[in-house]
Design a protein around this motif. Structure first.
Motif, PDB file in Angstrom:
ATOM      1  N   THR A  99       0.845  -1.193   0.000  1.00  0.00           N
ATOM      2  CA  THR A  99       0.000   0.000   0.000  1.00  0.00           C
ATOM      3  C   THR A  99       0.878   1.240   0.000  1.00  0.00           C
ATOM      4  O   THR A  99       1.815   1.337   0.786  1.00  0.00           O
ATOM      5  CB  THR A  99      -0.921   0.029   1.238  1.00  0.00           C
ATOM      6  N   THR A 120      -3.309   3.527  -2.615  1.00  0.00           N
ATOM      7  CA  THR A 120      -3.470   2.412  -3.541  1.00  0.00           C
ATOM      8  C   THR A 120      -2.911   1.168  -2.881  1.00  0.00           C
ATOM      9  O   THR A 120      -1.786   1.185  -2.379  1.00  0.00           O
ATOM     10  CB  THR A 120      -2.730   2.672  -4.868  1.00  0.00           C
ATOM     11  N   ASN A 122      -2.282  -3.010  -3.540  1.00  0.00           N
ATOM     12  CA  ASN A 122      -2.224  -4.122  -4.479  1.00  0.00           C
ATOM     13  C   ASN A 122      -1.892  -5.387  -3.707  1.00  0.00           C
ATOM     14  O   ASN A 122      -0.922  -5.413  -2.947  1.00  0.00           O
ATOM     15  CB  ASN A 122      -1.147  -3.880  -5.546  1.00  0.00           C
ATOM     16  N   ARG A 132      -6.909  -4.985  -6.245  1.00  0.00           N
ATOM     17  CA  ARG A 132      -6.402  -3.611  -6.215  1.00  0.00           C
ATOM     18  C   ARG A 132      -7.488  -2.729  -5.647  1.00  0.00           C
ATOM     19  O   ARG A 132      -8.660  -2.882  -5.983  1.00  0.00           O
ATOM     20  CB  ARG A 132      -6.020  -3.150  -7.615  1.00  0.00           C
ATOM     21  N   ASN A 134      -8.202   1.506  -4.702  1.00  0.00           N
ATOM     22  CA  ASN A 134      -7.820   2.915  -4.672  1.00  0.00           C
ATOM     23  C   ASN A 134      -8.803   3.645  -3.775  1.00  0.00           C
ATOM     24  O   ASN A 134     -10.021   3.514  -3.959  1.00  0.00           O
ATOM     25  CB  ASN A 134      -7.873   3.533  -6.076  1.00  0.00           C
TER      26      ASN A 134
END
Length: 170
Positions: A99, A120, A122, A132, A134
């Motif tokens: 992150t 973000t 992942n 993912r 955001n």
């Protein structure tokens, strides 16, 4: 020497131990001298956390976070801006998540107040799936700097490893 302050630097380290894990970390502060006063221009905190497994010397979760904040001042030593970022890596034996975030601050009554954080995340899982996320979180304050609200929104996508993709809004 005329007794004038010419520089400053701060460092501290810490350990913690509790029911949700144990760990260690450090914090540093870099200062600049403005009008004879030491002003923080960079602050960094690093933390590593471990959650013990059921067998000796095993861990079910490991995470590490580095957070940086940079500060700027005018010639009179008044805080004029601040910006920050962080990086976190965590693993639990089944997945790895990274992150990153970028933080924006407003100066209210001479203090840096977090007003927006964009992050973000992942994740990669041992079964081949990925995800993912955001997120944007905004914070509001009254005129004296008291937090009055927070709001978050974002998007996510995941792939089950077989090409099936799910997307959505948060």
């Amino acid at each position: 020497s005329n007794g004038s302050l010419t520089g400053a630097y701060g460092y501290g380290d810490f350990t913690f131990n509790g029911p949700n894990g144990s760990g260690l970390g450090y914090s540093t502060q870099e200062y600049r001298i403005i009008n004879g006063e030491a002003k923080v221009v960079h602050s960094r905190t690093f933390t590593t956390k471990l959650v013990a497994g059921s067998r000796p010397y095993t861990y079910t979760d490991v995470s590490s976070t580095t957070t940086d904040v940079h500060y700027q001042y005018d010639q009179l030593g008044r805080l004029t801006s601040a910006q920050g970022s962080s990086y976190t890596m965590s693993a639990d034996g089944n997945s790895l998540t990274i992150t990153t975030s970028v933080d924006q601050y407003a100066i209210i009554n001479g203090k840096a107040k977090l007003v927006r954080s964009d992050s973000t995340s992942n994740s990669t899982h041992v079964n081949g799936s990925t995800s993912r996320q955001n997120m944007t979180t905004t914070y509001s304050y009254d005129s004296v700097g008291h937090l009055t609200g927070a709001r978050g929104s974002g998007t996510f996508s995941s792939n089950d490893g077989n090409g099936n993709v799910t997307t959505g809004a948060i």
